[in-house]
Every structure is written in C-alpha cells, then in structure tokens.
Design a protein around this motif. Structure first.
Motif, PDB file in Angstrom:
ATOM      1  N   ALA A  49       0.840  -1.206   0.000  1.00 10.09           N
ATOM      2  CA  ALA A  49       0.000   0.000   0.000  1.00 10.09           C
ATOM      3  C   ALA A  49       0.870   1.248   0.000  1.00 10.09           C
ATOM      4  O   ALA A  49       2.022   1.233   0.450  1.00 10.09           O
ATOM      5  N   SER A  50       0.315   2.326  -0.486  1.00 10.53           N
ATOM      6  CA  SER A  50       0.991   3.625  -0.476  1.00 10.53           C
ATOM      7  C   SER A  50       0.330   4.534   0.558  1.00 10.53           C
ATOM      8  O   SER A  50      -0.772   4.249   1.041  1.00 10.53           O
ATOM      9  N   THR A  51       1.008   5.632   0.840  1.00  6.83           N
ATOM     10  CA  THR A  51       0.449   6.621   1.766  1.00  6.83           C
ATOM     11  C   THR A  51      -0.905   7.119   1.254  1.00  6.83           C
ATOM     12  O   THR A  51      -1.862   7.261   2.028  1.00  6.83           O
ATOM     13  N   GLU A  52      -0.981   7.336  -0.053  1.00  4.13           N
ATOM     14  CA  GLU A  52      -2.218   7.861  -0.642  1.00  4.13           C
ATOM     15  C   GLU A  52      -3.381   6.881  -0.444  1.00  4.13           C
ATOM     16  O   GLU A  52      -4.507   7.287  -0.134  1.00  4.13           O
ATOM     17  N   GLU A  53      -3.100   5.580  -0.614  1.00 10.20           N
ATOM     18  CA  GLU A  53      -4.151   4.569  -0.428  1.00 10.20           C
ATOM     19  C   GLU A  53      -4.633   4.544   1.017  1.00 10.20           C
ATOM     20  O   GLU A  53      -5.831   4.395   1.281  1.00 10.20           O
ATOM     21  N   MET A  54      -3.693   4.667   1.952  1.00 18.35           N
ATOM     22  CA  MET A  54      -4.059   4.644   3.376  1.00 18.35           C
ATOM     23  C   MET A  54      -4.959   5.831   3.707  1.00 18.35           C
ATOM     24  O   MET A  54      -5.972   5.692   4.404  1.00 18.35           O
ATOM     25  N   LEU A  55      -4.592   6.995   3.198  1.00 14.08           N
ATOM     26  CA  LEU A  55      -5.394   8.200   3.453  1.00 14.08           C
ATOM     27  C   LEU A  55      -6.778   8.070   2.827  1.00 14.08           C
ATOM     28  O   LEU A  55      -7.782   8.472   3.422  1.00 14.08           O
ATOM     29  N   ALA A  56      -6.820   7.474   1.626  1.00 15.26           N
ATOM     30  CA  ALA A  56      -8.099   7.308   0.934  1.00 15.26           C
ATOM     31  C   ALA A  56      -9.038   6.382   1.700  1.00 15.26           C
ATOM     32  O   ALA A  56     -10.266   6.517   1.613  1.00 15.26           O
ATOM     33  N   LYS A  57      -8.483   5.448   2.468  1.00 14.76           N
ATOM     34  CA  LYS A  57      -9.298   4.515   3.250  1.00 14.76           C
ATOM     35  C   LYS A  57      -9.654   5.075   4.636  1.00 14.76           C
ATOM     36  O   LYS A  57     -10.220   4.373   5.467  1.00 14.76           O
ATOM     37  N   GLY A  58      -9.244   6.316   4.891  1.00 13.38           N
ATOM     38  CA  GLY A  58      -9.633   6.952   6.144  1.00 13.38           C
ATOM     39  C   GLY A  58      -8.632   6.843   7.281  1.00 13.38           C
ATOM     40  O   GLY A  58      -8.898   7.292   8.403  1.00 13.38           O
ATOM     41  N   TYR A  59      -7.462   6.256   7.014  1.00 16.48           N
ATOM     42  CA  TYR A  59      -6.418   6.174   8.045  1.00 16.48           C
ATOM     43  C   TYR A  59      -5.820   7.562   8.276  1.00 16.48           C
ATOM     44  O   TYR A  59      -5.662   8.362   7.338  1.00 16.48           O
ATOM     45  N   ARG A  60      -5.477   7.848   9.527  1.00 11.81           N
ATOM     46  CA  ARG A  60      -4.922   9.163   9.864  1.00 11.81           C
ATOM     47  C   ARG A  60      -3.422   9.050  10.118  1.00 11.81           C
ATOM     48  O   ARG A  60      -2.985   8.236  10.947  1.00 11.81           O
ATOM     49  N   PRO A  61      -2.592   9.858   9.435  1.00 11.67           N
ATOM     50  CA  PRO A  61      -1.139   9.758   9.593  1.00 11.67           C
ATOM     51  C   PRO A  61      -0.670  10.285  10.953  1.00 11.67           C
ATOM     52  O   PRO A  61      -1.188  11.288  11.443  1.00 11.67           O
ATOM     53  N   VAL A  62       0.301   9.597  11.565  1.00 13.61           N
ATOM     54  CA  VAL A  62       0.861  10.066  12.847  1.00 13.61           C
ATOM     55  C   VAL A  62       2.381  10.063  12.844  1.00 13.61           C
ATOM     56  O   VAL A  62       3.008  10.750  13.632  1.00 13.61           O
ATOM     57  N   GLY A  63       3.012   9.280  11.992  1.00 15.74           N
ATOM     58  CA  GLY A  63       4.475   9.138  12.035  1.00 15.74           C
ATOM     59  C   GLY A  63       5.182  10.285  11.360  1.00 15.74           C
ATOM     60  O   GLY A  63       4.898  10.606  10.199  1.00 15.74           O
ATOM     61  N   ALA A  64       6.106  10.918  12.077  1.00  9.52           N
ATOM     62  CA  ALA A  64       6.890  11.998  11.483  1.00  9.52           C
ATOM     63  C   ALA A  64       8.074  11.419  10.699  1.00  9.52           C
ATOM     64  O   ALA A  64       8.418  11.903   9.625  1.00  9.52           O
ATOM     65  N   ASP A  65       8.690  10.346  11.237  1.00  7.18           N
ATOM     66  CA  ASP A  65       9.889   9.777  10.624  1.00  7.18           C
ATOM     67  C   ASP A  65       9.560   8.742   9.549  1.00  7.18           C
ATOM     68  O   ASP A  65      10.300   8.568   8.599  1.00  7.18           O
ATOM     69  N   PHE A  66       8.485   8.005   9.725  1.00  2.47           N
ATOM     70  CA  PHE A  66       8.093   6.992   8.739  1.00  2.47           C
ATOM     71  C   PHE A  66       6.576   6.834   8.773  1.00  2.47           C
ATOM     72  O   PHE A  66       5.938   7.211   9.760  1.00  2.47           O
ATOM     73  N   GLY A 110      18.595   6.979  16.590  1.00  4.56           N
ATOM     74  CA  GLY A 110      17.867   7.710  15.554  1.00  4.56           C
ATOM     75  C   GLY A 110      18.616   7.824  14.243  1.00  4.56           C
ATOM     76  O   GLY A 110      18.122   8.471  13.322  1.00  4.56           O
ATOM     77  N   GLY A 111      19.791   7.212  14.128  1.00  7.93           N
ATOM     78  CA  GLY A 111      20.620   7.387  12.938  1.00  7.93           C
ATOM     79  C   GLY A 111      20.243   6.478  11.788  1.00  7.93           C
ATOM     80  O   GLY A 111      21.086   5.718  11.291  1.00  7.93           O
ATOM     81  N   PHE A 112      18.990   6.529  11.338  1.00 13.12           N
ATOM     82  CA  PHE A 112      18.521   5.663  10.264  1.00 13.12           C
ATOM     83  C   PHE A 112      17.672   6.457   9.276  1.00 13.12           C
ATOM     84  O   PHE A 112      16.996   7.417   9.642  1.00 13.12           O
ATOM     85  N   THR A 113      17.744   6.058   8.007  1.00 10.75           N
ATOM     86  CA  THR A 113      16.792   6.574   7.019  1.00 10.75           C
ATOM     87  C   THR A 113      15.878   5.417   6.632  1.00 10.75           C
ATOM     88  O   THR A 113      16.313   4.263   6.539  1.00 10.75           O
ATOM     89  N   PHE A 114      14.604   5.720   6.414  1.00  8.04           N
ATOM     90  CA  PHE A 114      13.605   4.698   6.157  1.00  8.04           C
ATOM     91  C   PHE A 114      13.059   4.842   4.728  1.00  8.04           C
ATOM     92  O   PHE A 114      12.967   5.949   4.198  1.00  8.04           O
ATOM     93  N   HIS A 115      12.697   3.710   4.156  1.00  7.21           N
ATOM     94  CA  HIS A 115      12.095   3.709   2.833  1.00  7.21           C
ATOM     95  C   HIS A 115      10.839   2.848   2.879  1.00  7.21           C
ATOM     96  O   HIS A 115      10.895   1.652   3.196  1.00  7.21           O
ATOM     97  N   ALA A 116       9.698   3.458   2.614  1.00 11.95           N
ATOM     98  CA  ALA A 116       8.433   2.727   2.599  1.00 11.95           C
ATOM     99  C   ALA A 116       7.793   2.888   1.223  1.00 11.95           C
ATOM    100  O   ALA A 116       7.683   4.007   0.710  1.00 11.95           O
ATOM    101  N   SER A 117       7.404   1.767   0.632  1.00 12.25           N
ATOM    102  CA  SER A 117       6.719   1.820  -0.663  1.00 12.25           C
ATOM    103  C   SER A 117       5.936   0.526  -0.842  1.00 12.25           C
ATOM    104  O   SER A 117       6.183  -0.462  -0.138  1.00 12.25           O
ATOM    105  N   PRO A 118       5.006   0.476  -1.802  1.00  9.40           N
ATOM    106  CA  PRO A 118       4.231  -0.747  -2.034  1.00  9.40           C
ATOM    107  C   PRO A 118       5.098  -1.934  -2.451  1.00  9.40           C
ATOM    108  O   PRO A 118       4.675  -3.081  -2.348  1.00  9.40           O
ATOM    109  N   GLU A 119       6.345  -1.662  -2.909  1.00 12.46           N
ATOM    110  CA  GLU A 119       7.216  -2.743  -3.375  1.00 12.46           C
ATOM    111  C   GLU A 119       7.925  -3.466  -2.227  1.00 12.46           C
ATOM    112  O   GLU A 119       8.467  -4.554  -2.420  1.00 12.46           O
ATOM    113  N   VAL A 120       7.953  -2.876  -1.038  1.00 13.94           N
ATOM    114  CA  VAL A 120       8.653  -3.497   0.094  1.00 13.94           C
ATOM    115  C   VAL A 120       7.887  -4.736   0.540  1.00 13.94           C
ATOM    116  O   VAL A 120       6.681  -4.673   0.811  1.00 13.94           O
ATOM    117  N   THR A 121       8.589  -5.864   0.605  1.00 11.55           N
ATOM    118  CA  THR A 121       7.933  -7.126   0.957  1.00 11.55           C
ATOM    119  C   THR A 121       7.849  -7.309   2.471  1.00 11.55           C
ATOM    120  O   THR A 121       8.539  -6.617   3.229  1.00 11.55           O
TER     121      THR A 121
END
Length: 409
Positions: free
Chosen positions: A29-46, A72-83
């Motif tokens: 899923a993508s951020t856009e799909e989550m928002l479209a389903k009514g989920y509310r974003p809370v994470g600042a870092d991911f 806290g020394g990490f960068t995160f990557h979230a996308s629909p392709e992540v298994t």
C-alpha cells in the motif's frame, strides 16, 4: 494491500501469554491509499497511520539504512514494493520477526518459532549491530522471559559486546535509555537485565558505578554472598518477588554505590559508604534523567539505609532526625517506600531471604507516634513561628522516647 499482525503480539500468542499491544504492518500500500481509506497519519519519521475505527497503529512495510550514530541514525524507505520479509528482517530478534495474517497463517522467514521452542533470544541479521538501543532491549527481554528459560544466543551476545565496545552506546539519549531501564526494572527478573548488560560489557559503559561493585567484598557475617555486585543483584531480585514499585527498585539498584569507592586496603569494611555514595547516585540519576520521585528516594535510601537496619538501636533524637529528613508528616508514602527498600536490602543476602525484618514495623510505629503530636495545643500555649517549630520538635521527641520505652521493654 495485505495487513499482518507482527512482533510481540505473535510472539506472546505462541508463548501462551496474554497479548496486550498489537502491531500491524501493511504490505503493498501507499500513503495515498491509506489516506483514501480513512487512516490518519501520525508518524513523522516513517509512515504510521491510525485505523479510522479502532485507533490502532498501522505501519507501512519499510526498509531502513544506517545513516548516523545512535538510535535515531537511520533513514527509512516505505513503498508498495517493500515485501513482508524485507520489513521483518530489520527487526531485532527472530522471535519478534514473525507475522500472522487474518486467517492465522504464520510467516516466519527467520525461524522465530524455532528459537521460541529453543528458548533463545537471537538476532535476525547483522544489521542488529547498527542500533545500540537493541543492547538494552535484548537485556530487557532476557529479564522478562528468564522465568521461561530464555537465554541470549552466544552469537547475539557477541554482537552486543561489539556494540558496547564501539562507542555507539554513548550516542543513546537519556530519555531512550531510561525508558528501557525503567521497563526492565519492572520485569519479573530485573537482576537478569543487569547481569546481561554486564556479560556483554554494556554495564561498564552505561552504569560503571554498578559494574564497579562486582568483585568488591563485604563482611561475611552480614553478607554471606560476600560480593557487593552479587548482593545488588539479589536485592533487585527481592524487589520483584515482593512486587515493589519502580521507585523502590531504582533505589535498591543504587543503594550501595559507595562501596565501589572503598580503597582495597579497607576491604571488606566500607566505612561511611552511605555518604560517599551520594555523589555517584546523583550522577546516575542525572545521566538518565530519572523522574524526581526515583531520584529523591534513591538518594535518601543511599544515605539512610544503614539507619533503617539499626532502627531498634537508634536514639530517639536520631530517629526524629530520620523522620524529619523524609518529611514524614507531609510525605508518608516516601518513608514507607524507604522501609520497603531497607527490607529488600536485608533480604537480598544469601540464605537470609526469608528472615523477618522487625525494623519495618518499628519504623512505621515511630512515624505514627511522631505524626500524632498535635499542633493545636502548642498554638493555644502561644507558640508561633520558629518557636512553634522547636516546641513541636520537643513534643515529637518526647513521643518517640515514650514509643521506644513502651515498644522495646
């Protein structure tokens, strides 16, 4: 879009333990799909979202890469392709890297179930060593599950040792460290937390004042276990057995720090260790920004625990000074916690765990005797200001002398 229950909820269900918190991971899923389903974003870092109805947290599957020092020394990557497997591999322990779909089907790519059965706390991947907070987390899990026979896998302990020697632990914030330490102290076997930290070399980095107690002898007549560090672990064990609050557990952990300052030439005696330890207790309190009630009790127990053990021998005037130091008239609960800490200290000695501690009731009775002195009669006699304070002190001393005479004869 697929949703999985992950982490502790899966682990504890398999262990037959109550499941309290549930973590959810969303794959595909993508951020856009989550928002479209009514989920509310809370994470600042991911990307983390709140479910529109239940309010539970749902996180998008993500990967992470080390980009700096510390927790806290990490960068995160979230996308629909992540298994799901890619998301699980970034977790700390194999027993926390399992997932379950809504049909109860288990996904266990890193053999967490096998390690549950073997009672092993094992890291998922070498990336474990990138996060210093995991040293504290694994030690905390060891304290939580020691009663079930869990131990830390040797190869994981080695990685924890490497982390301890790398300087990464020093990058942890006081807030993150305290969160893990305070949670660990409230586990069923908090002494295991300290022991595991010592085994991997983290204790001498995080709390060297406690590490310094190991190998320091005490008089065998009072301490059959002899070793000051072993005694501290035993006292901590007693606090859990007797369900003491965090304030008492923290105070008990730090109560004997002064013994680490005694010159070898004076061993096994530790003259004035109570007073000498105060600067160390204060330093540890400040290092982890412990809550004020924990800080205050730790300092008071450090200074006065010997008074607690000698309560039946104390002169009424010394007893009065002790009560005044605790502000027992306005803060009776703090004095009760002091008594509990003294009792845990007395029981945390090899072979003496079940012995009675008459000092506890004696101190409670003394506090009651002093508190029952009424102010009104003194006001009616015309006392006020500093003179009232002195008159009140005289009456309380008189009450304590009477209490001692009645109780101990």
């Amino acid at each position: 879009m697929q949703i999985y229950k992950v982490g502790g909820a899966v682990r504890d269900r398999l262990l037959g333990k109550p499941v309290t918190d549930i973590d959810w991971v969303v794959v595909g899923a993508s951020t856009e799909e989550m928002l479209a389903k009514g989920y509310r974003p809370v994470g600042a870092d991911f990307p983390v979202f709140l479910h529109p109805k239940s309010g539970e947290e749902y996180a998008l599957a993500r990967t992470e890469r080390k980009s700096g020092r510390g927790y806290g020394g990490f960068t995160f990557h979230a996308s629909p392709e992540v298994t799901l497997e890619e998301d699980l591999i970034r977790r700390d322990l194999t027993i926390n890297a399992m997932a379950e779909d809504d049909h109860g089907q288990l996904t266990d790519p890193y053999h967490g179930q096998r390690d549950l059965e073997a009672r092993l706390l094992r890291h998922v991947s070498p990336a474990f060593a990138e996060d210093p907070l995991r040293v504290l987390r694994v030690a905390r899990f060891a304290a939580r599950y020691a009663g079930l026979g869990f131990t830390v896998a040797p190869e994981t302990l080695e990685l924890m040792r490497q982390l301890s020697e790398s300087g990464e632990l020093e990058a942890l914030t006081a807030e993150r460290s305290w969160k893990e330490i305070s949670r660990a102290l409230m586990e069923d076997q908090p002494q295991v937390f300290i022991q595991v930290l010592r085994d991997c070399g983290a204790l001498k980095v995080l709390i060297p004042e406690i590490d310094a107690l190991f190998g320091v002898p005490q008089p065998e007549v009072h301490h059959p276990e002899i070793d000051s560090g072993v005694h501290t672990l035993s006292v901590l064990e007693q606090t859990a057995l007797h369900k003491q609050p965090l304030t008492v557990r923290w105070a008990c952990l730090l109560h004997d720090l002064g013994k680490g300052l005694t010159p070898e030439s004076q061993w096994p005696k530790h003259i004035a260790h109570e007073h000498k330890g105060l600067k160390l207790i204060k330093a540890v309190n400040e290092r982890f920004k412990a809550p004020r009630d924990c800080q205050e009790l730790a300092l008071l127990v450090g200074e006065y625990h010997t008074h607690g053990h000698r309560a039946l021998e104390l002169k009424p005037s010394t007893l009065l000074e002790l009560l005044q130091s605790f502000d027992v008239y306005r803060r009776p609960q703090r004095f009760e916690e002091f008594i509990k800490a003294c009792e845990m200290d007395a029981r945390g000695r090899k072979g003496l765990e079940q012995r009675s501690y008459p000092q506890a009731d004696y101190l409670r009775g003394a506090a009651t005797a002093a508190r029952t002195v009424a102010v009104q009669p003194l006001l009616e006699q015309g006392f006020k200001g500093p003179e009232l304070g002195e008159a009140l002190k005289r009456e309380r001393l008189k009450a304590l002398k009477s209490y001692k005479a009645q109780t101990l004869t």
